[in-house]
Design an enzyme around this catalytic site. Structure first.
Site, PDB file in Angstrom:
ATOM      1  CB  CYS A  25     -44.275  -3.065 -41.310  1.00 49.29           C
ATOM      2  SG  CYS A  25     -45.376  -3.638 -42.614  1.00 49.29           S
ATOM      3  CB  CYS A  28     -43.997  -2.406 -46.651  1.00 49.34           C
ATOM      4  SG  CYS A  28     -45.454  -1.939 -45.699  1.00 49.34           S
ATOM      5  CG  ASP A 453       1.930  -9.913 -46.492  1.00 55.95           C
ATOM      6  OD1 ASP A 453       2.717 -10.701 -47.027  1.00 55.95           O
ATOM      7  OD2 ASP A 453       2.026  -8.672 -46.596  1.00 55.95           O
TER       8      ASP A 453
END
Length: 762
Positions: A25, A28, A453
């Site tokens: 989970c 952890c 650009d």
């Protein structure tokens, strides 16, 4: 100083990526991250969804084994992952599928056992008609293997965490199911629940009684089955989410035919290919690695990398990319990049790095998850105390506390960002859009101005024949045929533009019988018996040839628009004026329209003169006041800073070395993948194909992914916030709570997988 394989060093700082095992989970992951970050000189990010830890550490004082030892001391496993090689395809898809299936098999076996045994237990508890004389003892017989064997991973993880003084979601599940099972054992053996003929109705809410006659075997077995189902489908979905990256790594060729000295052909694995090797690519074969064509011409299908469906024509001197498909003629290619340096490998690395990152919203969720479990356990104890103090009976108090433990598991919080990020970045890679990290997604939401650009981004970046204006004494085909033939013999970019444009319109060009280059003015020669002049009007003046009024007007208009005007004459008479310029890409006007639709103001930035800039802007639909011309390369970054100082959030699209600093300065940098490495490294998003429409698609995908992350987090938070009071107040049976908790994780993953259906407008 020695280095560890899989690490990179800058001064004394090294980086390593660890594969983490045993996480169940988000909390952890938070625990491991916290332990690693407590080490001096260590910065770690642990991702629950990808099961990896990205660690920066002091390479002089700390070894990788020290990091692994810290993870193992926390109760998990860690190892350096074996990097997948994009160019070798060492593991076939079948091998990977088998490995993944092997990993899922224990979970699938436990889930199967839990479902088969839990269904009759739940049915008997829910349907009073099925409650025969000794039904409760059959329920115990069926539920016992579920709570012991099937739920063993939860109990094992809870025990390991307890040894390290920690609690995770597994702690909640283990305590909740064990408590329900042990209560049922007490009621059966020491209470009145074991009496022959005992019945009790199934209720969604909690019954108020002394509990001696109540069993909760259906809750213990049902919660285990539901949560195992949620974990199984979550694991499968996580593998699907990462499938795009795996598919990307599998695109490369496996073997290559190398041409040795003397023309001898030898087939070798792609992994043995070296820079400078020449290799053969037959029609229908994949190009083994990035290189330069040294012999032959063909069409190359790059759709698997760029998302662009139209094959690109290549000839001697052109660059080609590994993993693209040769669909035309025979090519001989010289390898220029191999292994991890290839565009495919770099794409895969960018995607993987992005998937290992965390958005700001997820970092907040991780912090909440880290403290959530102790808070929930405290809330469960408080619920137990409140109900007991309220005189509601031990069974009602106990059941409410168990429901709180089970409903609270915030697994969905840990999955909200990683799964959406995995699917979104994977889908982007398939479409030729590379997202560098989760922080990029958050930036796309804020940008309101996009600086473009001109050369190579809005325009093709190469000179093109745009128009032909003829006098009454010539036809367009005649002009192009004679002028194109003469210009074909010149190496000048403008001459090559004329020759290429002429060949496209009239076909094969004749060979000049005589040719001479007139420095600075143009070319002259004999073509099919005609004395032809092509160049500036000064060249014609030397031969006492003047442009007629209509051609003089055409020349003036072309130059006013910033284009190069070329005069054509033969046999002593002016015949035409040709317009040559850096052509606007066909897709650019549509791209500008799409960027506006996303709420962005496009600004054209160029070093060209104002006339050229205004002409290009008018052609693509950019307002005159949004054109910034005659900007020196080193000043582009200052333009971005000035716009930011005005309070704008700026995105920048560029492709050249001179764009790199501006891309880095911008709030969001989009690098055209057809451009230079410096630009690509500086950008936050890389557009593999050179189509400006991809910029709009990239922003759309980024915003969609961010939206999915936010909706995931909202529902995960809303679910826990909304469900906890229901559980604490006794309005949820623990089994229903377990089913709802499992569903929340599956919902978050399923919502993320919807991103796989994202389609570009282009």
């Amino acid at each position: 100083m020695s280095t560890t394989p899989g690490t990179t060093e800058v001064a004394s700082t090294a980086e390593v990526e660890l594969a983490i095992g045993g996480m169940t989970c988000a909390s952890c992951a938070a625990r491991i991250e916290k332990k690693l970050n407590r080490m001096d000189g260590v910065e770690a990010t642990v991702n629950y969804a990808t099961e990896k830890a990205k660690v920066s550490y002091n390479g002089e004082d700390i070894a990788v084994q020290d990091l692994i030892a810290t993870v193992e001391a926390t109760g998990y496993t860690a190892k350096e992952p074996t990097p997948a090689k994009a160019d070798t395809g060492a593991d076939t898809p079948a091998d990977e599928e088998a490995a993944a299936d092997e990993e899922l098999r224990p979970l699938r076996q436990r889930l199967t056992a839990a479902v088969l045994l839990s269904v009759p237990v739940i049915a008997m508890a829910m349907v009073p008609a099925l409650q025969f004389e000794y039904w409760q003892w059959l329920s115990l017989t069926l539920a016992a293997p579920v709570v012991t064997y099937a739920a063993w991973p939860f109990h094992k993880a809870a025990f390991t965490n307890a040894r390290h003084g920690a609690a995770t979601m597994d702690t909640l599940i283990s305590v909740g199911t064990s408590a329900a099972f042990l209560w049922s054992l007490w009621a059966l053996f020491f209470g009145t629940a074991g009496t022959p003929g005992m019945t009790h109705p199934f209720e969604l809410t909690i019954a108020r009684s002394d509990g001696a006659g109540n069993i909760y075997l259906e809750a213990a077995a049902g919660v285990t089955a539901f949560i195992l189902a949620g974990r199984y489908f979550e694991a499968r979905s996580k593998r699907k989410a990462g499938a795009a990256l795996k598919a990307l790594l599998q695109l490369g060729a496996k073997d290559v035919t190398v041409i040795r000295d003397g023309g001898r052909e030898e087939t070798i694995p792609v992994s043995d290919l070296k820079v400078g090797d020449r290799f053969l690519v037959r029609p229908g074969e994949k190009i083994a690695t990035d290189g330069k064509v040294v012999e032959g011409a063909s069409a190359v299908d790059a759709s698997m990398l760029t998302g662009e469906s139209v094959p690109v024509e290549v000839a001697t001197g052109d660059g080609v990319t590994g993993a693209t498909l040769n669909v035309g003629g025979r090519l001989v290619v010289e390898a220029t990049r191999v292994g991890a340096d290839t565009q495919l490998a770099r794409m895969a690395k960018l995607v993987e790095d992005a998937q290992n990152g965390k958005a700001a919203a997820q970092r907040l969720a991780d912090k909440i998850s880290a403290v959530f479990v102790p808070v929930v356990i405290a809330l469960a104890v408080a619920t137990l105390g409140f109900w007991l103090g309220n005189g509601s009976g031990l069974t009602a108090a106990f059941t409410a506390a168990v429901a709180v433990l089970i409903i609270a598991c915030p697994c969905a919080l840990g999955l909200a960002t990683p799964t959406a990020l995995m699917v979104g970045t994977g889908r982007g890679a398939q479409l030729g859009i590379l997202i560098k990290g989760p922080e990029v997604l958050e930036t796309t939401r804020k940008v309101d101005t996009i600086v473009l650009d001109k050369t190579g981004t809005v325009t093709t970046g190469k000179m093109t024949l745009l128009a032909t204006h003829t006098a009454d004494n010539a036809t367009e085909d005649e002009v192009l045929r004679l002028a194109g033939a003469l210009e074909h013999s010149s190496e000048h970019p403008i001459a090559q533009a004329v020759a290429t444009g002429a060949a496209e319109k009239v076909g094969a060009l004749p060979t000049p019988e005589d040719f001479a280059n007139v420095a600075g003015l143009g070319v002259q020669g004999i073509v099919e018996g005609h004395a032809v002049l092509v160049g500036r009007t000064q060249l014609l003046a030397e031969w006492a040839i003047q442009l007629p009024v209509e051609l003089e007007r055409a020349k003036a208009e072309a130059e006013a628009a910033g284009r190069t005007a070329i005069a054509v004459a033969w046999d002593g008479e002016a015949r035409a004026v040709l317009e040559v310029a850096d052509a606007v890409k066909e897709s650019s006007p549509e791209a500008i329209e799409r960027l506006r639709a996303l709420g962005l103001t496009p600004i054209l930035l160029t070093g060209d003169n104002k006339a050229v800039a205004a002409s290009v802007a008018a052609e693509v639909g950019i307002a005159p006041e949004d054109v910034i011309a005659e900007v020196m390369p080193q000043d582009k970054v200052d333009v971005v800073k000035r716009l930011q100082a005005e309070g704008r959030s700026v995105a920048m699209v560029g492709d050249g070395v001179n764009d790199a600093a501006a891309l880095a300065q911008a709030d969001l940098g989009l690098a055209m993948g057809t451009g230079t490495d410096a630009a690509i490294e500086a950008g936050d998003l890389t557009l593999v194909r050179g189509d400006l429409r991809a910029a709009a698609d990239a922003i759309r995908l980024s915003r969609r992914t961010l939206g999915t992350i936010r909706s995931n987090l909202f529902w995960a938070f809303a679910y826990n916030v909304g469900a906890l009071p229901l559980a604490a107040s006794g309005l949820l049976n623990p089994m229903i709570a377990g089913a709802a908790m499992a569903f929340s994780s599956v919902f978050v993953v399923g919502n993320s997988l919807r991103l796989r259906g994202f389609k570009p407008l282009s």
